[in-house]
Structures are given as C-alpha cells and as structure tokens.
Scaffold this motif. Structure first.
Motif, PDB file in Angstrom:
ATOM      1  N   HIS A   1      -6.017  62.543  89.640  1.00  0.00           N
ATOM      2  CA  HIS A   1      -5.292  62.968  88.438  1.00  0.00           C
ATOM      3  C   HIS A   1      -4.057  63.763  88.880  1.00  0.00           C
ATOM      4  O   HIS A   1      -4.153  64.620  89.755  1.00  0.00           O
TER       5      HIS A   1
ATOM      6  N   ARG B   1       2.506  62.123  83.575  1.00  0.00           N
ATOM      7  CA  ARG B   1       1.112  62.559  83.711  1.00  0.00           C
ATOM      8  C   ARG B   1       0.214  61.326  83.653  1.00  0.00           C
ATOM      9  O   ARG B   1       0.440  60.411  82.867  1.00  0.00           O
ATOM     10  N   GLY B   2      -0.811  61.319  84.500  1.00  0.00           N
ATOM     11  CA  GLY B   2      -1.716  60.176  84.497  1.00  0.00           C
ATOM     12  C   GLY B   2      -2.745  60.263  85.596  1.00  0.00           C
ATOM     13  O   GLY B   2      -2.979  61.326  86.173  1.00  0.00           O
ATOM     14  N   SER B   3      -3.369  59.134  85.878  1.00  0.00           N
ATOM     15  CA  SER B   3      -4.397  59.068  86.919  1.00  0.00           C
ATOM     16  C   SER B   3      -4.333  57.704  87.582  1.00  0.00           C
ATOM     17  O   SER B   3      -3.897  56.714  86.971  1.00  0.00           O
TER      18      SER B   3
ATOM     19  N   LYS C   1      -3.218  54.677  85.065  1.00  0.00           N
ATOM     20  CA  LYS C   1      -3.288  54.994  83.637  1.00  0.00           C
ATOM     21  C   LYS C   1      -2.387  56.196  83.362  1.00  0.00           C
ATOM     22  O   LYS C   1      -2.498  57.225  84.038  1.00  0.00           O
TER      23      LYS C   1
ATOM     24  N   PHE D   1      -1.101  59.272  80.963  1.00  0.00           N
ATOM     25  CA  PHE D   1      -1.650  60.163  79.940  1.00  0.00           C
ATOM     26  C   PHE D   1      -0.512  60.582  79.021  1.00  0.00           C
ATOM     27  O   PHE D   1       0.440  61.250  79.431  1.00  0.00           O
TER      28      PHE D   1
END
Length: 543
Positions: A468, A497-499, A539, A541
């Motif tokens: 993350h 922002r994401g992972s 992914k 966010f």
C-alpha cells in the motif's frame, strides 16, 4: 521359531466326532474355521513372544530379524505337563469378537482362563495390555503381551497404534503406502468441512508417522544380543507435541527425556524435505510456490497489538482431534476375569466400547473434538513473546491443539473437560504418568493425525504481498530551504494512492536452478539468487 528340544511325553489325542479330518476343519463351506481348526481332544503346544526378552513383546522387532533368536520365545509353564491337552496362543482378529482358536474349556488353568467367548478361547488368553494397569474389554484386546513401556529410564509409555473397529490394537508395523488408518469399521460420524473452506487433496506422503521408523537396532544376523549391540525399542518419527510419554508442561521446552523425537534436530524438520502441492486457488500449485497457504507468522511487527489471526483460525476450523478415555475401551484393572458375566471392564461390549463387537453398532460416546482456536493461539503468542518466529511450517507440530467439545455430542463421564488454559494440555492428555487417568488410550496415529491435516495448509514463507502506498509530487517554493518542507509555502503538485499485489517466484526452467539443487558439502548457489518479482494486480484508491 524354535520349539524346546527337550523330549516331552504327551497324551494321545482323542478323535473329534464332528471334525474328524483336516478336510472337515478347513472346509470353508462349513463356516469359519477358527472354531474347528483346534478342537476338543487335540493335543496342542505352541511358543509365543517372550515379554521378558529384549523386544518386550514388540512383534515389529521380530519382523525385522532375518533369524529370530530362540531366546525371544517362551512356552507356557504347563508345556511339558502330560495331563494338559492344549496350551496354544494362535490368534486372529477377523472374528475376534467371538474368541480365538480352540475351545474355551481347558485353554488355561481355571484361575487364569478368561471368561468364555462363544465357546472359544478368550481373546485375553492371547493378549496383553498397551497401558499399564488397564483392562481392555473382551471384544478386541491388544495383540501381544507386554509393550507398555519404551526402553528408557524411567520407563515411559511405548509407541503404539490403536487400530479401528474390531482390528486389535498393538504396536503395529503398517504398510507405508497407506495414507491414513482405515476408518470404515469405526462407524463414528466424520465431520466434513464446509465447501466454503477449500481443502487440499490428500497426498500419499503426509506425515505417515506410524510408518516412518527411525531405524532398527537389532542383533546382527539373528545372533544373541551382545553387550555392544543391545536390542532397542521400535521408534517412529514424532509429529506432535503430546506423545504419551511427555511430562513437561506446554510452556516448557521438551527434551529427549520426554520423547527421543524432541532431541536435536526435531523429527518434524524432516517434513521440510518434501513439498506438499496445493489444489486451491489453482488446479495445482506452481513449483516452489506457497500460494494458497496460510503464513504462521501472522503477527505484524512492530504493530504487535493488531490481531491478524483469521487465516490461522480458518485452518483450524475443520480440524478434529481424537482422544480416547479409559471407559471407551474397558477400564482400570489388572486381575483375571474368569466369568463372562458381571460389570467388569472386561465384559463391556457393543456400544459401550469404541471397539464394538457388531459392525452396525455406534459407540455411545463421542471421541472427537473440535479445536479451540482462541486458546490454541496462545501457543503462537508464547513464541512471539520470546522474540522468535516460526522458521518452518513443520513447527506446527510443536503447538498443542486445544480441544473443544462438539455441540450436541455425549462424552464419557471419565473424559476430562477440555482445558481453557493452554498450559494444562499435557495434563489433559497424559494425566499422571504411570496412572490411567486421562487420554492414555489414544495412540500415536490419532495424536498426530490433526497435524497431518493442518501441515500442508501452512507456510512460513509467503510469496504474495500487497504493498500500500501514497505517492506525492512536491513543488518547492524558491524562498524556502531545498532540504526542508515548509507547510503553507511548499505545495503538493499531484498525488496517487493505491496498492499493488506482487508475487515472488522461481522459474523452474532457469538453467542454473538445477545446479542449486546439487550439494557436495557446500552449495554453489542459493535459490534466493533466482527469485523474481512480478506484478499481479494494481488498484488505485480514490475516496
């Protein structure tokens, strides 16, 4: 097998009118041959394993000898008695519930002749005990005399394999190709996990602990034992923390005094030599991949206050323990019961014992337990609290699985209540060593079977990780120091922002991986050198 060479005079046999010939005794059309092979009027003598000899009655040691020493056998004291017709110990387990070969009358002296079974010699005439001070019910006692201790100081309970159904328990030598003991004659309800909890398929080599022996130490070529090479007890590898010989507390480090398998290196580390494939989430796991397995090191450092035990709890959810209390197989006692009536442990039968005499009978009491995951996890925390982690998945074999009674099931009155404290598990299993006051009747195969079920689902080396992140592009004001961030004057130009899920993997087609598998005192390569990283999923966010 050697019979005594001293000449002995015997009575002349009397003709049996019902079975006058060998043909009539072996004729299958006449029913089972056990009641007919040895009949009233026959003169019969036999020798049997001597419990005072080096093997202590353990027939597995006899099977390991090319030539068995004559001193390992003995005869009944009435062997040479002219007036005695029969002293023989021939045994079968196929119809054990109805007794053994030969008529009951005159099988042994009256004070030693166990209660009658369908007119045939009692099972106990040809049996012994695997637990000192315990009397098995007459339906299916152990096969051999003796074998209740290992050769240690002080003596401790021996390795044994209680069989299911009407198969006699004993210190058995089993076929190594069997994946697990047969269960079809036990007629106990088997719990099947929910389809939501995917199971790995059974593999042939899944902790066959009662079949993987540590080696035999026997006199060479059938010669008498010498001082330099004494016969040692049969030993198998240990794959559980609760052998019948353990006395140390669960929170204490066990030693070879509790069981040879606790010595260094631990027996369970042998499992690291084998790789167990996983059938979920793929049809078959990729080579050297731990995808689908749960990491035992669930604690997050340095955020140790966060409990992340869902995966471990899922592994334990469908696991069942088997534990047998004394009343389910007989009861305390040492004397001979010469009558077939009464309430003696010897006279128990049918649903009163788990070795029932009728294959259609279900044992009254439940012998299986669920796993109390909340208390079992205390064993994990004990390790983490010392600053250590699990280095091998096989170390699950050092963690006690705390039992929990199944809802709606009836348990024997002498079955101790499962503890709510992890440190009471040794007491729950073994009670006081030398006494029959806990689950001493539970054999090694039953004690280790839950770990057989759990081990292939665990790992200590995860291959898949989720990273993350929050990434920002910063814009510095000309009026501020370039090495400092000044809030309100410096600005954030953009943010993401994401992972990302990444997988660490080995390519089995890598030419040099094969060389890393070959060692000659030292390894030229380590597999760590060949690990690669690939991105499985990204992914963003966007709250």
């Amino acid at each position: 097998m050697t019979f005594p060479t001293t000449p002995v005079k015997f009575k002349l046999p009397r003709l049996n009118a019902t079975y006058p010939s060998l043909d009539s005794r072996f004729n299958k059309a006449g029913g089972r041959y056990e009641p007919r092979l040895i009949c009233d009027g026959d003169i019969v003598r036999s020798v049997e394993a001597d419990v005072n000899a080096a093997p202590k009655g353990d027939l597995r040691l006899y099977s390991g000898m090319k030539v068995v020493p004559a001193s390992w056998f003995t005869v009944h004291r009435d062997y040479a008695d002219f007036n005695t017709e029969r002293r023989q110990f021939l045994r079968t387990d196929l119809t054990a519930s109805n007794g053994q070969f030969g008529p009951h009358a005159g099988a042994l002296p009256a004070a030693e002749n166990w209660g009658e079974q369908s007119g045939r010699q009692s099972n106990h005439n040809t049996a012994g005990t695997l637990v000192k001070g315990f009397m098995y019910s007459r339906g299916c006692p152990p096969q051999c005399h003796g074998v209740w201790t290992v050769h240690s100081s002080p003596p401790r309970p021996a390795i044994r394999l209680p069989a299911t159904g009407t198969m006699a328990s004993a210190s058995l030598r089993t076929d190594p190709t069997f994946a697990s003991p047969m269960k079809q004659r036990l007629r106990l309800p088997l719990h099947e996990p929910s389809p939501l909890r995917k199971r790995r398929r059974r593999h042939l080599l899944t902790e066959p602990s009662d079949r993987l022996r540590r080696g035999l130490r026997l006199p060479a070529h059938g010669h008498e034992p010498q001082r330099s090479r004494q016969c040692e007890a049969w030993q198998t590898l240990l794959f559980c923390p609760n052998p019948a010989s353990r006395s140390s507390a669960p929170n204490a480090e066990p030693s070879a005094a509790d069981h040879p398998g606790f010595g260094a290196p631990r027996d369970h580390l042998m499992l690291d030599l084998f790789w167990m494939p996983i059938t979920e989430p793929y049809a078959i796991s990729e080579p050297l991949s731990t995808a689908g397995k749960i990491n035992m090191n669930y604690q997050m450092a340095p955020f140790t206050h966060i409990e992340r035990t869902t995966g471990i709890r899922a592994v334990l959810k469908s696991t069942r323990l088997t534990a047998i209390s004394p009343s389910s197989a007989g009861g305390k006692g040492t004397g001979v019961t010469t009558t077939s009536s009464g309430s003696s442990p010897y006279n128990k039968s049918g649903s009163a014992v788990y070795k029932q005499s009728d294959s259609s009978t279900t044992h009254t009491n439940e012998l299986r337990y669920a796993v109390n995951a909340a208390v079992t996890l205390q064993g994990f925390r004990n390790r983490f609290n010392t600053g250590d982690i699990f280095h091998s998945a096989s170390e699950i074999c050092e963690i006690f699985l705390v039992p929990q009674r199944l809802n709606g099931k009836t348990y024997a009155s002498d079955a101790p209540l499962p503890p709510t404290n992890y440190n009471e598990m040794t007491k729950w299993w073994n009670g006081n060593l030398g006494e029959v006051d806990a689950m001493e009747l539970t054999g090694d195969n039953s004690r280790e079977e839950p770990y057989n079920h759990i081990y292939p689902r665990l790992t200590t080396k995860s291959n898949t990780f989720t990273v993350h992140y929050r990434v920002q592009t910063l814009r510095k004001a000309r009026s501020t120091e370039p090495t400092e961030w000044v809030e309100g004057r410096d600005t954030v130009a953009s943010e993401y922002r994401g992972s990302t899920m990444i997988e660490r993997y080995l390519d089995p087609n890598e030419s040099q991986v094969a060389a890393a598998m070959v060692g000659a005192g030292s390894f030229k390569y380590s597999w760590d050198t060949f690990y690669r990283i690939r991105i499985i999923q990204r992914k963003q966010f966007t709250p």
